[in-house]
Design a protein around this motif. Sequence first.
Motif, short mmCIF file in Angstrom:
data_model
loop_
_atom_site.label_atom_id
_atom_site.label_comp_id
_atom_site.label_asym_id
_atom_site.label_seq_id
_atom_site.Cartn_x
_atom_site.Cartn_y
_atom_site.Cartn_z
N LYS A 27 54.30 22.42 32.08
CA LYS A 27 53.09 23.23 32.25
C LYS A 27 53.27 24.27 33.36
O LYS A 27 52.83 25.41 33.22
N GLU A 28 53.90 23.88 34.43
CA GLU A 28 54.16 24.83 35.52
C GLU A 28 55.10 25.94 35.07
O GLU A 28 54.92 27.10 35.40
N LYS A 31 53.27 28.39 33.01
CA LYS A 31 52.49 29.30 33.86
C LYS A 31 53.38 30.37 34.47
O LYS A 31 53.06 31.56 34.44
N LYS A 32 54.49 29.94 35.03
CA LYS A 32 55.38 30.87 35.70
C LYS A 32 55.88 31.95 34.75
O LYS A 32 55.83 33.15 35.05
N SER A 70 54.77 32.81 31.68
CA SER A 70 53.74 33.64 31.04
C SER A 70 53.16 34.64 32.04
O SER A 70 52.83 35.77 31.68
N LEU A 71 53.06 34.22 33.29
CA LEU A 71 52.58 35.13 34.33
C LEU A 71 53.46 36.37 34.39
O LEU A 71 52.97 37.51 34.40
N HIS A 102 49.82 22.04 25.66
CA HIS A 102 49.40 22.24 27.06
C HIS A 102 48.17 23.13 27.16
O HIS A 102 47.38 22.99 28.09
N TYR A 103 48.04 24.05 26.21
CA TYR A 103 46.89 24.95 26.22
C TYR A 103 46.31 25.08 24.82
O TYR A 103 47.06 25.18 23.85
N LEU A 132 45.24 29.83 28.25
CA LEU A 132 46.40 29.97 29.14
C LEU A 132 46.20 31.16 30.07
O LEU A 132 46.35 31.06 31.30
N ASP A 147 43.53 30.59 32.66
CA ASP A 147 43.98 29.66 33.69
C ASP A 147 44.75 30.42 34.77
O ASP A 147 44.57 30.19 35.98
N LEU A 148 45.58 31.36 34.34
CA LEU A 148 46.33 32.18 35.29
C LEU A 148 45.40 33.05 36.12
O LEU A 148 45.59 33.22 37.33
N ASP A 188 44.00 30.96 38.92
CA ASP A 188 45.03 30.76 39.94
C ASP A 188 45.22 31.99 40.81
O ASP A 188 45.29 31.90 42.04
#
Lengths: 193, 193
Positions: free
Chosen positions: B4-5, B8-9, B11-12, B42-43, B49, B52-53, B56
Motif C-alpha cells: 500500500k505504501e 502511494k509512493k 502513484s503520487l 487496496h483501494y 486512491l 487518499d493522497l 496525506d
Amino acid sequence: MHTKEKIKKESLELFALLGYEGTSMANIAENVGIKKPSLYAHYKNKESLFLDLVMDMSTDYVKFIEESLDQGNVGIEKQLYKAFLTYVHDWTQDDAGNQFYSRFLQYPPQPLAKQLTDTLGETERKVRGLLTELMRDGQQKGILTNELGAETMAYTYFALIEGLVTEVVFYAPEDIIEQAKKSWKVYWRGIKA
Amino acid sequence: MHTKEKIKKESLELFALLGYEGTSMANIAENVGIKKPSLYAHYKNKESLFLDLVMDMSTDYVKFIEESLDQGNVGIEKQLYKAFLTYVHDWTQDDAGNQFYSRFLQYPPQPLAKQLTDTLGETERKVRGLLTELMRDGQQKGILTNELGAETMAYTYFALIEGLVTEVVFYAPEDIIEQAKKSWKVYWRGIKA
DNA sequence: GTCTATAAGAAGATAGAC
DNA sequence: GTCTATCTTCTTATAGAC
C-alpha cells in the motif's frame, strides 16, 4: 463563424478547463455541434489541433503584454502599475485563452512537453526582455533603485503576478484585484529609488 | 515497504508528472511491480486512491510550513527569509509531494474539484493564518511597516513564492533559488519599517 | 493479496457514402 | 465537409481461482 474557428473556440475552453487528457474529441465535437469524425476534416489529429491553439495563444500573449506596457507617456510608475493591474485583471477573468496559456505552460501534456516548452519559453524570453528594458530605463532616470538589477525587478514583477493570479483558486477575481493593489505597494516600495 | 505504501509512493509521482487523467491504473501497477487488479485489493477505485493522497499531502503541507517557520529565536527577518528560501528550495526540487500539491490545488480533476478545493482551501487558510500572526508580531515590534496590513504582507509573501516556484518551467532550481534571494530583497525592502 | 481472464465502455482515428 | 459505421486500443473495474 466558420467551423474551424468554432472548433478552436470550443476546444480552447475545454482544454483550459479539463486539461489535454481530460478533453476528448467527442466532447469537442459535441460542443461544436458536429459529429466526431468531422473534426478530422479540419485537423489531422488531436495533437495538431492542440498545437495550433498553442501557437495562437503564444502570439496573443506577446501582443497582450506589448499593449499592456504601452500606456503612453505616463511615467514608469504608472506604466508598471497599470500593466500590473491589467495582467491580474485579465488573468483572473474567466478567459479561456489566458487559462489555457498558464495551464499548459506549467503542466504540458508529457508527450508534447518538448515542443510546448520550446515555443512558450521563446515567448516568455521575449516578454521578459521587454520589461527588463523598461526597468533599466527607470534606473537610468533615477526612479528605480540601483541596489537591485533590472532583471531582478522584472523577474520579481512576473513572479508576483503569477503568484497573485494563482490565488483565483481561493478568492473571487475582485478580491484578488484588491489584493494586487496592496501587493503592488510592497513591490513598489521594494524597487523605487 | 508494504504494498500500500509503495502504491502511494508510485502513484503520487505519476499523478504529479502526468496528471490525474494522464495516469492510468495499469501505469501505476507497473511501477509498483504488481498486476493491475491487485490495486483494487487496496483501494476501491482510482478516485479513492487519489483522494487518499490529497489528504496525506494536505497534512504534510501544514507540517512543512510549521517547521519552516520554526527557526528558533533568530528575529523575524531571518525567520521569514529562511522560510522563504526553504519553500522555494523544496518546491523547486524534484519532489513529487510538492508537485502533486501545487498541481491539483490549481488544476483539480473536474469531477473531484469540489472535494479537493474544500480540503485544500481549509489547509491554505490555516497556513496563511500562521504567517499573518507573524507579520502582526513584526509590526508590533516595529520591525515591519505599519503602512501595510499584516494580511497584505502574508498574502504577498505567498504570492511571490508561488510565482517564483512557477519559474521551474524555464530555469534550473539553482537559478531560481539565486533569483529568489534577489526577489527577497525587493520584498523585504517593501515590508520593513 | 495476488493472479489470469474478461467484461463494458470510451478513447483516438479511418473508410467510404453523400 | 459532414455523416454513419467501424476498428483498434486503452480505460476502469470485476469475477473467481490460488
